[in-house]
Design a protein around this motif. Structure first.
Motif, PDB file in Angstrom:
ATOM      1  N   GLY A  61       0.188   3.572   6.590  1.00 21.90           N
ATOM      2  CA  GLY A  61       1.165   3.678   7.670  1.00 21.90           C
ATOM      3  C   GLY A  61       2.040   4.904   7.528  1.00 21.90           C
ATOM      4  O   GLY A  61       1.945   5.666   6.554  1.00 21.90           O
ATOM      5  N   TRP A  62       2.906   5.061   8.529  1.00 23.52           N
ATOM      6  CA  TRP A  62       3.880   6.154   8.547  1.00 23.52           C
ATOM      7  C   TRP A  62       5.280   5.560   8.582  1.00 23.52           C
ATOM      8  O   TRP A  62       5.619   4.789   9.493  1.00 23.52           O
ATOM      9  CB  TRP A  62       3.688   7.033   9.778  1.00 23.52           C
ATOM     10  N   TYR A  63       6.075   5.936   7.593  1.00 22.70           N
ATOM     11  CA  TYR A  63       7.474   5.521   7.532  1.00 22.70           C
ATOM     12  C   TYR A  63       8.339   6.668   8.016  1.00 22.70           C
ATOM     13  O   TYR A  63       8.338   7.754   7.432  1.00 22.70           O
ATOM     14  CB  TYR A  63       7.853   5.136   6.103  1.00 22.70           C
ATOM     15  N   HIS A  64       9.056   6.447   9.113  1.00 25.29           N
ATOM     16  CA  HIS A  64       9.902   7.478   9.686  1.00 25.29           C
ATOM     17  C   HIS A  64      11.327   7.332   9.150  1.00 25.29           C
ATOM     18  O   HIS A  64      11.981   6.307   9.375  1.00 25.29           O
ATOM     19  CB  HIS A  64       9.898   7.374  11.213  1.00 25.29           C
ATOM     20  N   VAL A  65      11.789   8.326   8.428  1.00 22.24           N
ATOM     21  CA  VAL A  65      13.110   8.282   7.824  1.00 22.24           C
ATOM     22  C   VAL A  65      14.164   8.495   8.910  1.00 22.24           C
ATOM     23  O   VAL A  65      14.151   9.499   9.620  1.00 22.24           O
ATOM     24  CB  VAL A  65      13.265   9.350   6.726  1.00 22.24           C
ATOM     25  N   ARG A  66      15.065   7.545   9.026  1.00 23.05           N
ATOM     26  CA  ARG A  66      16.136   7.623  10.016  1.00 23.05           C
ATOM     27  C   ARG A  66      17.337   8.365   9.433  1.00 23.05           C
ATOM     28  O   ARG A  66      17.496   8.444   8.220  1.00 23.05           O
ATOM     29  CB  ARG A  66      16.563   6.208  10.440  1.00 23.05           C
ATOM     30  N   ALA A  67      18.198   8.859  10.312  1.00 22.43           N
ATOM     31  CA  ALA A  67      19.395   9.573   9.863  1.00 22.43           C
ATOM     32  C   ALA A  67      20.243   8.690   8.966  1.00 22.43           C
ATOM     33  O   ALA A  67      20.822   9.137   7.975  1.00 22.43           O
ATOM     34  CB  ALA A  67      20.202  10.048  11.064  1.00 22.43           C
ATOM     35  N   SER A  68      20.317   7.395   9.277  1.00 26.07           N
ATOM     36  CA  SER A  68      21.127   6.477   8.480  1.00 26.07           C
ATOM     37  C   SER A  68      20.536   6.237   7.106  1.00 26.07           C
ATOM     38  O   SER A  68      21.186   5.675   6.228  1.00 26.07           O
ATOM     39  CB  SER A  68      21.266   5.132   9.208  1.00 26.07           C
ATOM     40  N   SER A  69      19.283   6.656   6.892  1.00 22.32           N
ATOM     41  CA  SER A  69      18.642   6.474   5.596  1.00 22.32           C
ATOM     42  C   SER A  69      18.909   7.641   4.658  1.00 22.32           C
ATOM     43  O   SER A  69      18.539   7.584   3.498  1.00 22.32           O
ATOM     44  CB  SER A  69      17.126   6.334   5.779  1.00 22.32           C
ATOM     45  N   LEU A  70      19.529   8.722   5.172  1.00 21.54           N
ATOM     46  CA  LEU A  70      19.759   9.914   4.373  1.00 21.54           C
ATOM     47  C   LEU A  70      21.096   9.850   3.658  1.00 21.54           C
ATOM     48  O   LEU A  70      21.583   8.781   3.322  1.00 21.54           O
ATOM     49  CB  LEU A  70      19.636  11.146   5.272  1.00 21.54           C
ATOM     50  N   SER A  71      21.725  10.979   3.412  1.00 25.32           N
ATOM     51  CA  SER A  71      22.890  11.041   2.530  1.00 25.32           C
ATOM     52  C   SER A  71      24.039  10.160   2.991  1.00 25.32           C
ATOM     53  O   SER A  71      24.768   9.602   2.170  1.00 25.32           O
ATOM     54  CB  SER A  71      23.362  12.496   2.416  1.00 25.32           C
ATOM     55  N   ALA A  72      24.211   9.998   4.299  1.00 27.53           N
ATOM     56  CA  ALA A  72      25.338   9.200   4.786  1.00 27.53           C
ATOM     57  C   ALA A  72      25.246   7.758   4.354  1.00 27.53           C
ATOM     58  O   ALA A  72      26.254   7.070   4.233  1.00 27.53           O
ATOM     59  CB  ALA A  72      25.403   9.286   6.324  1.00 27.53           C
ATOM     60  N   GLY A  73      24.005   7.278   4.103  1.00 24.71           N
ATOM     61  CA  GLY A  73      23.843   5.881   3.744  1.00 24.71           C
ATOM     62  C   GLY A  73      23.546   5.634   2.277  1.00 24.71           C
ATOM     63  O   GLY A  73      23.345   4.486   1.878  1.00 24.71           O
ATOM     64  N   LYS A  74      23.536   6.691   1.464  1.00 19.17           N
ATOM     65  CA  LYS A  74      23.122   6.524   0.071  1.00 19.17           C
ATOM     66  C   LYS A  74      24.108   5.685  -0.737  1.00 19.17           C
ATOM     67  O   LYS A  74      23.711   4.857  -1.546  1.00 19.17           O
ATOM     68  CB  LYS A  74      22.912   7.893  -0.577  1.00 19.17           C
ATOM     69  N   LEU A  75      25.402   5.897  -0.526  1.00 16.25           N
ATOM     70  CA  LEU A  75      26.390   5.124  -1.269  1.00 16.25           C
ATOM     71  C   LEU A  75      26.312   3.650  -0.884  1.00 16.25           C
ATOM     72  O   LEU A  75      26.348   2.770  -1.754  1.00 16.25           O
ATOM     73  CB  LEU A  75      27.791   5.672  -1.002  1.00 16.25           C
ATOM     74  N   ALA A 104       0.843  -1.194   0.000  1.00 15.18           N
ATOM     75  CA  ALA A 104       0.000   0.000   0.000  1.00 15.18           C
ATOM     76  C   ALA A 104       0.877   1.243   0.000  1.00 15.18           C
ATOM     77  O   ALA A 104       2.092   1.172   0.205  1.00 15.18           O
ATOM     78  CB  ALA A 104      -0.922   0.008   1.234  1.00 15.18           C
ATOM     79  N   GLY A 105       0.255   2.376  -0.194  1.00 13.42           N
ATOM     80  CA  GLY A 105       0.945   3.642  -0.031  1.00 13.42           C
ATOM     81  C   GLY A 105       1.154   3.929   1.451  1.00 13.42           C
ATOM     82  O   GLY A 105       0.662   3.209   2.330  1.00 13.42           O
ATOM     83  N   PHE A 106       1.870   5.007   1.734  1.00  9.69           N
ATOM     84  CA  PHE A 106       2.156   5.360   3.122  1.00  9.69           C
ATOM     85  C   PHE A 106       2.554   6.825   3.179  1.00  9.69           C
ATOM     86  O   PHE A 106       2.698   7.492   2.149  1.00  9.69           O
ATOM     87  CB  PHE A 106       3.260   4.471   3.700  1.00  9.69           C
ATOM     88  N   TRP A 107       2.726   7.314   4.397  1.00  8.25           N
ATOM     89  CA  TRP A 107       3.238   8.669   4.587  1.00  8.25           C
ATOM     90  C   TRP A 107       4.699   8.585   5.013  1.00  8.25           C
ATOM     91  O   TRP A 107       5.048   7.817   5.922  1.00  8.25           O
ATOM     92  CB  TRP A 107       2.442   9.412   5.655  1.00  8.25           C
ATOM     93  N   ARG A 108       5.552   9.361   4.371  1.00  6.33           N
ATOM     94  CA  ARG A 108       6.958   9.442   4.757  1.00  6.33           C
ATOM     95  C   ARG A 108       7.150  10.653   5.669  1.00  6.33           C
ATOM     96  O   ARG A 108       6.771  11.764   5.319  1.00  6.33           O
ATOM     97  CB  ARG A 108       7.852   9.567   3.517  1.00  6.33           C
ATOM     98  N   VAL A 109       7.722  10.412   6.838  1.00  6.22           N
ATOM     99  CA  VAL A 109       7.946  11.462   7.818  1.00  6.22           C
ATOM    100  C   VAL A 109       9.446  11.737   7.894  1.00  6.22           C
ATOM    101  O   VAL A 109      10.235  10.843   8.222  1.00  6.22           O
ATOM    102  CB  VAL A 109       7.420  11.054   9.210  1.00  6.22           C
ATOM    103  N   ARG A 110       9.841  12.964   7.588  1.00  6.81           N
ATOM    104  CA  ARG A 110      11.263  13.335   7.576  1.00  6.81           C
ATOM    105  C   ARG A 110      11.411  14.754   8.110  1.00  6.81           C
ATOM    106  O   ARG A 110      10.776  15.673   7.607  1.00  6.81           O
ATOM    107  CB  ARG A 110      11.832  13.250   6.162  1.00  6.81           C
TER     108      ARG A 110
END
Length: 244
Positions: free
Chosen positions: A195-209, A118-124
């Motif tokens: 649902g609500w997906y909470h974006v963690r710090a590790s999911s941002l730029s530091a973890g993209k590579l 399903a779809g969800f809400w991303r919280v960042r």
């Protein structure tokens, strides 16, 4: 008694969010579930919190991993102990809307769909954005970019079997969706956010590579794509993520 749904939640150092996540499961208007909290050798008191939460509800069970092995191993440990027909996933910092299970299980029982999302809400950073998803997706389409949020995925083990996640530190959920789509033609979406997906710090730029490398490894080692096809799929995958 055998529950209809098993909810699998890997837990690693989730002391600040676990209670909120469990509350969203206990608040479901569909009550025929079990929740397996698979603690992956937490060091912050999460295991003790999980025990307290389980003590208040017999539908909650706590599993222990002696050493930290990653989310895939924690989820697979729970899968081995699962008793429900429908297997659902919820990470220890995300949440469901109260009618998530009733709406999704009802959709699966009505349509016969073996794999749904399903779809969800991303919280960042305090901001919330709705993530929309296609009405359905095939294996070939999913190779071009993962549109299935882990917190929304449910599969019918009576139709597809008990399918573990590949033993990867990252992208293990994406690997499971691709495996499931080798067993059924398409996954189908419930047409609303659940649902609500909470974006963690590790999911941002530091973890993209690291995430990009993990996606490449998934394409090459798990899906066994040629270098050329893997490169094409990775390009499409990254292009999709730019807009999500």
């Amino acid at each position: 008694m055998t529950p209809t749904v098993t909810v699998i939640t890997p837990v690693f150092n989730a002391l600040q969010t676990l209670e909120r996540t469990v509350a969203s499961v206990r608040g479901q208007d569909f009550a025929d579930w079990e929740l397996l909290l698979s603690d992956d050798a937490s060091t912050d008191g999460s295991a003790a919190l999980a025990d307290r939460l389980a003590a208040g509800d017999p539908r909650i069970r706590v599993l222990r991993c002696e050493t930290n092995g990653g989310a895939a191993r924690a989820r697979n440990r729970a899968l081995e102990a699962a008793r429900g027909r429908y297997i659902a996933f919820l990470d220890a910092d995300d949440e469901w809307v109260p009618h998530k299970l009733s709406r999704q299980v009802g959709f699966m029982q009505k349509t016969g769909a073996a794999f749904t999302y399903a779809g969800f809400w991303r919280v960042r950073d305090g901001r919330t954005r709705q993530v929309t998803v296609p009405a359905s997706v095939s294996h070939a389409e999913l190779l071009n970019g993962n549109v299935i949020g882990c917190l929304t995925a449910v599969y019918d083990s009576a139709a597809l079997g008990r399918v573990p996640m590949p033993d990867l530190r990252m992208r293990q959920d994406y690997g499971l969706w691709l495996t499931l789509l080798r067993r059924t033609d398409r996954a189908h979406a419930v047409p609303e956010p659940l649902g609500w997906y909470h974006v963690r710090a590790s999911s941002l730029s530091a973890g993209k590579l690291a995430a990009t490398r993990a996606t490449w490894r998934l394409y090459r080692d798990v899906e066994e794509l040629s270098r050329l096809r893997a490169a094409r799929c990775l390009f499409r995958h990254l292009s999709r993520r730019l807009f999500n």
